[in-house]
Design a protein around this motif. Structure first.
Motif, PDB file in Angstrom:
ATOM      1  N   SER A   1      -3.255  -6.202  -9.899  1.00  0.00           N
ATOM      2  CA  SER A   1      -3.092  -7.036  -8.700  1.00  0.00           C
ATOM      3  C   SER A   1      -3.738  -6.441  -7.455  1.00  0.00           C
ATOM      4  CB  SER A   1      -1.596  -7.266  -8.444  1.00  0.00           C
ATOM      5  OG  SER A   1      -0.895  -6.023  -8.472  1.00  0.00           O
ATOM      6  N   VAL A   2      -4.945  -5.897  -7.601  1.00  0.00           N
ATOM      7  CA  VAL A   2      -5.675  -5.404  -6.428  1.00  0.00           C
ATOM      8  C   VAL A   2      -6.210  -6.613  -5.666  1.00  0.00           C
ATOM      9  CG1 VAL A   2      -7.609  -4.032  -5.607  1.00  0.00           C
ATOM     10  CG2 VAL A   2      -6.276  -3.252  -7.573  1.00  0.00           C
ATOM     11  N   ASP A   3      -5.778  -6.747  -4.424  1.00  0.00           N
ATOM     12  CA  ASP A   3      -6.100  -7.975  -3.685  1.00  0.00           C
ATOM     13  C   ASP A   3      -6.574  -7.739  -2.253  1.00  0.00           C
ATOM     14  OD1 ASP A   3      -3.725  -7.100  -2.599  1.00  0.00           O
ATOM     15  OD2 ASP A   3      -2.612  -8.949  -2.958  1.00  0.00           O
ATOM     16  N   ARG A   4      -6.856  -6.469  -1.897  1.00  0.00           N
ATOM     17  CA  ARG A   4      -7.318  -6.204  -0.534  1.00  0.00           C
ATOM     18  C   ARG A   4      -7.882  -4.794  -0.451  1.00  0.00           C
ATOM     19  NH1 ARG A   4      -2.063  -5.645  -1.209  1.00  0.00           N
ATOM     20  NH2 ARG A   4      -0.918  -3.975  -0.147  1.00  0.00           N
ATOM     21  N   LEU A   5      -8.784  -4.611   0.507  1.00  0.00           N
ATOM     22  CA  LEU A   5      -9.442  -3.324   0.680  1.00  0.00           C
ATOM     23  C   LEU A   5      -8.453  -2.230   1.064  1.00  0.00           C
ATOM     24  CD1 LEU A   5     -12.628  -4.528   2.588  1.00  0.00           C
ATOM     25  CD2 LEU A   5     -12.544  -3.684   0.240  1.00  0.00           C
ATOM     26  N   ALA A   6      -7.472  -2.562   1.884  1.00  0.00           N
ATOM     27  CA  ALA A   6      -6.498  -1.555   2.324  1.00  0.00           C
ATOM     28  C   ALA A   6      -5.727  -0.976   1.141  1.00  0.00           C
ATOM     29  CB  ALA A   6      -5.535  -2.158   3.338  1.00  0.00           C
ATOM     30  N   LEU A   7      -5.474  -1.796   0.126  1.00  0.00           N
ATOM     31  CA  LEU A   7      -4.772  -1.299  -1.052  1.00  0.00           C
ATOM     32  C   LEU A   7      -5.661  -0.323  -1.823  1.00  0.00           C
ATOM     33  CD1 LEU A   7      -2.391  -1.246  -2.994  1.00  0.00           C
ATOM     34  CD2 LEU A   7      -3.259  -3.343  -4.035  1.00  0.00           C
ATOM     35  N   VAL A   8      -6.948  -0.609  -1.914  1.00  0.00           N
ATOM     36  CA  VAL A   8      -7.865   0.319  -2.576  1.00  0.00           C
ATOM     37  C   VAL A   8      -7.865   1.659  -1.869  1.00  0.00           C
ATOM     38  CG1 VAL A   8     -10.238   0.716  -3.330  1.00  0.00           C
ATOM     39  CG2 VAL A   8      -9.295  -1.603  -3.356  1.00  0.00           C
ATOM     40  N   ASP A   9      -7.860   1.628  -0.534  1.00  0.00           N
ATOM     41  CA  ASP A   9      -7.822   2.873   0.239  1.00  0.00           C
ATOM     42  C   ASP A   9      -6.581   3.686  -0.105  1.00  0.00           C
ATOM     43  OD1 ASP A   9     -10.150   2.032   1.476  1.00  0.00           O
ATOM     44  OD2 ASP A   9      -9.145   1.313   3.285  1.00  0.00           O
ATOM     45  N   GLY A  10      -5.424   3.023  -0.133  1.00  0.00           N
ATOM     46  CA  GLY A  10      -4.173   3.704  -0.437  1.00  0.00           C
ATOM     47  C   GLY A  10      -4.153   4.251  -1.845  1.00  0.00           C
ATOM     48  N   LEU A  11      -4.663   3.467  -2.791  1.00  0.00           N
ATOM     49  CA  LEU A  11      -4.696   3.906  -4.185  1.00  0.00           C
ATOM     50  C   LEU A  11      -5.637   5.093  -4.375  1.00  0.00           C
ATOM     51  CD1 LEU A  11      -4.803   0.425  -5.949  1.00  0.00           C
ATOM     52  CD2 LEU A  11      -2.918   2.070  -6.107  1.00  0.00           C
ATOM     53  N   GLU A  12      -6.757   5.070  -3.694  1.00  0.00           N
ATOM     54  CA  GLU A  12      -7.717   6.167  -3.845  1.00  0.00           C
ATOM     55  C   GLU A  12      -7.119   7.484  -3.359  1.00  0.00           C
ATOM     56  OE1 GLU A  12     -12.461   6.985  -3.199  1.00  0.00           O
ATOM     57  OE2 GLU A  12     -11.404   5.851  -1.653  1.00  0.00           O
ATOM     58  N   ARG A  13      -6.445   7.434  -2.233  1.00  0.00           N
ATOM     59  CA  ARG A  13      -5.796   8.648  -1.738  1.00  0.00           C
ATOM     60  C   ARG A  13      -4.699   9.107  -2.689  1.00  0.00           C
ATOM     61  NH1 ARG A  13      -6.305   5.780   3.212  1.00  0.00           N
ATOM     62  NH2 ARG A  13      -4.148   5.010   3.010  1.00  0.00           N
TER      63      ARG A  13
ATOM     64  N   SER B   1       0.821  -1.211   0.000  1.00  0.00           N
ATOM     65  CA  SER B   1       0.000   0.000   0.000  1.00  0.00           C
ATOM     66  C   SER B   1       0.856   1.263   0.000  1.00  0.00           C
ATOM     67  CB  SER B   1      -0.935   0.002   1.214  1.00  0.00           C
ATOM     68  OG  SER B   1      -1.849  -1.084   1.141  1.00  0.00           O
ATOM     69  N   LYS B   2       1.999   1.207   0.661  1.00  0.00           N
ATOM     70  CA  LYS B   2       2.852   2.399   0.747  1.00  0.00           C
ATOM     71  C   LYS B   2       3.460   2.785  -0.606  1.00  0.00           C
ATOM     72  CE  LYS B   2       7.049  -0.107   2.153  1.00  0.00           C
ATOM     73  NZ  LYS B   2       8.051  -0.266   3.234  1.00  0.00           N
ATOM     74  N   LYS B   3       3.404   1.870  -1.576  1.00  0.00           N
ATOM     75  CA  LYS B   3       3.924   2.159  -2.917  1.00  0.00           C
ATOM     76  C   LYS B   3       2.869   2.802  -3.822  1.00  0.00           C
ATOM     77  CE  LYS B   3       8.074   0.240  -2.490  1.00  0.00           C
ATOM     78  NZ  LYS B   3       9.331   0.997  -2.656  1.00  0.00           N
ATOM     79  N   SER B   4       1.674   3.013  -3.310  1.00  0.00           N
ATOM     80  CA  SER B   4       0.593   3.556  -4.135  1.00  0.00           C
ATOM     81  C   SER B   4       0.959   4.905  -4.737  1.00  0.00           C
ATOM     82  CB  SER B   4      -0.689   3.697  -3.304  1.00  0.00           C
ATOM     83  OG  SER B   4      -1.157   2.444  -2.867  1.00  0.00           O
ATOM     84  N   LYS B   5       1.572   5.773  -3.947  1.00  0.00           N
ATOM     85  CA  LYS B   5       1.924   7.109  -4.431  1.00  0.00           C
ATOM     86  C   LYS B   5       2.866   7.043  -5.618  1.00  0.00           C
ATOM     87  CE  LYS B   5       1.398   9.575  -0.031  1.00  0.00           C
ATOM     88  NZ  LYS B   5       2.100  10.373   1.009  1.00  0.00           N
ATOM     89  N   SER B   6       3.764   6.079  -5.602  1.00  0.00           N
ATOM     90  CA  SER B   6       4.709   5.935  -6.710  1.00  0.00           C
ATOM     91  C   SER B   6       4.029   5.359  -7.940  1.00  0.00           C
ATOM     92  CB  SER B   6       5.883   5.048  -6.286  1.00  0.00           C
ATOM     93  OG  SER B   6       6.764   4.838  -7.373  1.00  0.00           O
ATOM     94  N   VAL B   7       3.255   4.303  -7.765  1.00  0.00           N
ATOM     95  CA  VAL B   7       2.657   3.600  -8.901  1.00  0.00           C
ATOM     96  C   VAL B   7       1.706   4.495  -9.699  1.00  0.00           C
ATOM     97  CG1 VAL B   7       1.006   1.772  -9.494  1.00  0.00           C
ATOM     98  CG2 VAL B   7       2.965   1.261  -8.058  1.00  0.00           C
ATOM     99  N   VAL B   8       0.933   5.328  -9.019  1.00  0.00           N
ATOM    100  CA  VAL B   8      -0.034   6.156  -9.750  1.00  0.00           C
ATOM    101  C   VAL B   8       0.644   7.237 -10.586  1.00  0.00           C
ATOM    102  CG1 VAL B   8      -1.847   5.730  -8.060  1.00  0.00           C
ATOM    103  CG2 VAL B   8      -0.415   7.783  -7.837  1.00  0.00           C
ATOM    104  N   LYS B   9       1.934   7.425 -10.402  1.00  0.00           N
ATOM    105  CA  LYS B   9       2.653   8.413 -11.209  1.00  0.00           C
ATOM    106  C   LYS B   9       2.891   7.925 -12.639  1.00  0.00           C
ATOM    107  CE  LYS B   9       5.178  11.060  -7.678  1.00  0.00           C
ATOM    108  NZ  LYS B   9       4.324  10.731  -6.538  1.00  0.00           N
ATOM    109  N   TYR B  10       2.931   6.614 -12.833  1.00  0.00           N
ATOM    110  CA  TYR B  10       3.262   6.099 -14.175  1.00  0.00           C
ATOM    111  C   TYR B  10       2.318   5.022 -14.692  1.00  0.00           C
ATOM    112  CZ  TYR B  10       5.308   2.285 -11.452  1.00  0.00           C
ATOM    113  OH  TYR B  10       5.491   1.246 -10.574  1.00  0.00           O
ATOM    114  N   ALA B  11       1.591   4.348 -13.829  1.00  0.00           N
ATOM    115  CA  ALA B  11       0.836   3.166 -14.265  1.00  0.00           C
ATOM    116  C   ALA B  11      -0.461   3.532 -14.974  1.00  0.00           C
ATOM    117  CB  ALA B  11       0.540   2.265 -13.072  1.00  0.00           C
ATOM    118  N   HIS B  12      -0.693   2.855 -16.076  1.00  0.00           N
ATOM    119  CA  HIS B  12      -1.967   2.929 -16.781  1.00  0.00           C
ATOM    120  C   HIS B  12      -2.969   1.970 -16.139  1.00  0.00           C
ATOM    121  CE1 HIS B  12      -4.828   2.713 -20.164  1.00  0.00           C
ATOM    122  NE2 HIS B  12      -4.709   1.410 -20.111  1.00  0.00           N
TER     123      HIS B  12
END
Length: 247
Positions: free
Chosen positions: A111-123, A96-107
């Motif tokens: 591999s979304v596999d948990r609610l906590a990751l969705v929370d991090g990605l949304e922020r 989840s802590k890598k969400s800020k980095s991934v949204v900078k380049y990923a189309h």
């Protein structure tokens, strides 16, 4: 570039072109056999462990979608190759802590596999959209097709958990519920695995009509994946060859 480097580059280009063409012939034949003429899946070339120079060569050969499974490697390559107009697909397990980095380049994130990751990605996507105006991030729910505990081998959620995760993704601003992703379990029939995934996908689409994507199929089982509706293939070794020595 010296003469030897030029020759090496030409040789590698020829090798990649031959491998890419061979995989494309397999895809075309599988699409025809499945009665899906005109419905070609998106080919994502998984470039993990291979140098950025190979991705430049692939881009010159017409490849537009590439996949990586480690954020540090992916972000570095994406920055170096920013001018090529590539779609970057993150296909590995993501902290989840890598969400800020991934949204900078990923189309897309496969591999979304948990609610906590969705929370991090949304922020993270909200901040990135405010900063750059980027579009939504396509998100695939990774499903475990293993018969034992979910995620025991290849990662992902159990089929029973897909509806809850889908609801959360569908409600998340800046995230687009694309569909499902899975890896066929080791030592089992890929046909049986992908038939199961197709049923999970159909149930998802019944509730979320736009979530029609199925990310499935690798070098060894792409034909089976196409037979059961794969819309995205993740092909690495059959195009790029063995991973280079990193030691």
């Amino acid at each position: 570039m010296n003469e030897g480097a030029v020759e090496d580059n030409a040789e590698r280009m020829a090798d990649l072109a031959e491998r890419l063409a061979a995989v494309q012939r397999r895809i075309d034949a599988a699409v025809q056999d499945a009665g899906r003429a005109g419905d070609l899946p998106t080919l994502i070339v998984v470039t993990k462990f291979h140098p950025a120079a190979d991705i430049r060569r692939l881009a010159a050969l017409g490849v537009r979608d590439v996949g990586e499974n480690r954020d540090q490697e992916a972000s570095s390559k994406a920055a170096e190759l920013a001018g090529l107009g590539l779609n970057w697909h993150f296909v590995g397990q993501l902290q989840s802590k890598k969400s800020k980095s991934v949204v900078k380049y990923a189309h897309a994130l496969h591999s979304v596999d948990r609610l906590a990751l969705v929370d991090g990605l949304e922020r993270a996507i909200a901040a990135e959209q405010e900063r750059t105006g980027r579009g939504a991030l396509d998100c695939f729910i990774q499903v475990s097709l293993d018969d034992d505990d979910a995620g025991a081998h290849r990662g992902g959620v159990a089929a029973a958990e897909v509806p809850l995760l889908a609801e959360r993704l569908a409600a998340a601003a800046g995230l687009e519920l694309a569909g499902v992703m899975a890896v066929a379990p080791l030592g089992t029939s890929p046909e049986a695995a992908f038939e199961k995934l197709a049923a999970i996908s159909a149930a998802l689409v019944a509730e979320h009509p736009g979530a029609t994507a199925i990310s499935a199929g690798m070098s060894q089982d792409l034909e089976a994946a196409i037979r059961f509706g794969a819309t995205h293939l993740r092909i690495g070794s059959d195009i790029l060859g063995s991973r280079p020595d990193v030691g």
